[in-house]
Write a protein that holds these residues in place. Structure first.
Motif, short mmCIF file in Angstrom:
data_model
loop_
_atom_site.label_atom_id
_atom_site.label_comp_id
_atom_site.label_asym_id
_atom_site.label_seq_id
_atom_site.Cartn_x
_atom_site.Cartn_y
_atom_site.Cartn_z
N SER A 8 0.53 -1.16 -0.22
CA SER A 8 -0.20 0.14 -0.09
C SER A 8 0.88 0.84 -0.43
CB SER A 8 -0.99 0.16 1.24
OG SER A 8 -0.70 -0.57 2.78
N GLU A 9 1.98 1.05 0.48
CA GLU A 9 2.88 2.46 0.95
C GLU A 9 3.52 2.42 -0.55
OE1 GLU A 9 6.15 2.38 3.27
OE2 GLU A 9 6.23 4.86 3.21
N ARG A 12 1.23 4.02 -2.90
CA ARG A 12 0.62 5.82 -2.46
C ARG A 12 1.57 6.31 -3.13
NH1 ARG A 12 2.43 8.34 1.60
NH2 ARG A 12 2.99 6.83 2.84
N LYS A 16 1.66 9.26 -6.23
CA LYS A 16 1.84 11.00 -5.95
C LYS A 16 2.85 10.68 -7.10
CE LYS A 16 4.30 13.24 -2.23
NZ LYS A 16 4.42 13.11 -1.01
#
Ligand code: AMP
Length: 279
Positions: A8-9, A12, A16
């Motif tokens: 998930s990181e 993310r 970005k």
């Protein structure tokens, strides 16, 4: 350089970067990094705004009697190599992060996954294609770098990316070799000194085939390579094959261009290598 463990990181951060117009290059690896991996990293650092190296010893690409448990794991050393080579992110998920309980979805590239190494390593390329598809989604990579050393893997990933409409471009990278010609591989650490000497013979035999290709046909070449490999100490051949360079299909006896691919055991270590043949 940042180390990321959670999918998930990774996702993310990738999103970005994508929104900021930063292009990500992905170098998928199983760690135990060597100069072959470093050459892929160098290409990405040169061409991409951000370089992500993934380190994941993927259990789904190992068969039940293969070397999953003894595969070299050198995380601290790998991190140093990545830092030194200007990597921005190392993505190193756990097995349960990539394949949580109840995981059900797999990617298969029909036919191409069943030939050459696929005949001897059932399910191997299904595991590879699945993990690479997941990594493409998690990193939103603009480009991903793959070694020609693993030629069948490269062609399978290209086909998967095309068939599944991934926007990631696949960048093939040349085979990096030791001075004695042996293709670099994390598995070379399994070899004893004598086995290294024997293994170095593989690339010499392939080079000989490249020269022979000018005047010999496919049957003659394969016969000679087979005999050469058979004469190496402690060797056992899985296959010697000539295939279409672009899509790994069968070639006719008088083809003008081909890949000659071999898999051969030296003692307890299975090695693969290949060479492009052109008339
Ligand atoms: P691995 O960690 O063995 O799964 O390899 C990760 C990536 O590095 C794959 O795309 C391999 O083809 C590539 N690679 C491994 N060895 C070499 C080498 N000797 N030269 C170039 N690329 C390599």
């Amino acid at each position: 350089m940042k180390i990321i463990k959670k999918a998930s990181e990774m996702q993310r951060i990738a999103l970005k970067l994508f929104k900021c117009g930063e292009e990500v290059g992905l170098v998928p690896t199983m760690g135990a990094l060597h100069e072959g991996h470093v050459s892929l990293i160098g290409k990405s650092v040169k061409h991409d705004d951000i370089t992500v190296v993934s380190i994941f010893v993927n259990p789904t690409q190992f068969g039940p009697n293969e070397d999953y448990l003894k595969y070299p794991r050198l995380f601290e050393q790998d991190i140093k190599i990545c830092k030194k080579n200007h990597v921005n992110y190392v993505f190193a998920p756990s097995v349960s992060e990539m394949f949580p309980d109840g995981y059900k979805t797999f990617v298969e590239v029909k036919d191409m996954q069943d030939i050459l190494c696929g005949e001897y390593r059932k399910g191997h390329f299904k595991g590879v294609a699945t993990v690479v598809a997941k990594l493409f989604n998690m990193t939103m990579a603009e480009r991903a770098y793959f070694g020609i050393k693993d030629f069948q893997q490269l062609r399978i990933i290209e086909k998967m990316a095309k068939d599944l409409n991934f926007r990631t471009k696949i960048v093939p990278c040349p085979v990096i070799r030791e001075k004695n010609g042996l293709a670099m591989s994390s598995r070379n650490s399994y070899l004893s000194e004598n086995e290294i000497k024997a293994a170095a013979g593989i690339s010499k035999i392939l080079k000989g085939a490249k020269a022979d290709f000018k005047e010999k046909d496919a049957v003659q070449i394969i016969k000679k390579v087979y005999a050469g490999l058979e004469s190496l100490p402690e060797s056992k051949i899985d296959y010697v094959e000539m295939r279409d360079y672009n899509n790994l299909s069968k070639i006719n006896i008088n083809a003008k261009k081909a890949v000659l691919a071999v898999a051969v055991w030296i003692g307890k270590t299975r090695l693969i290598d290949n060479i492009m043949l052109v008339k």
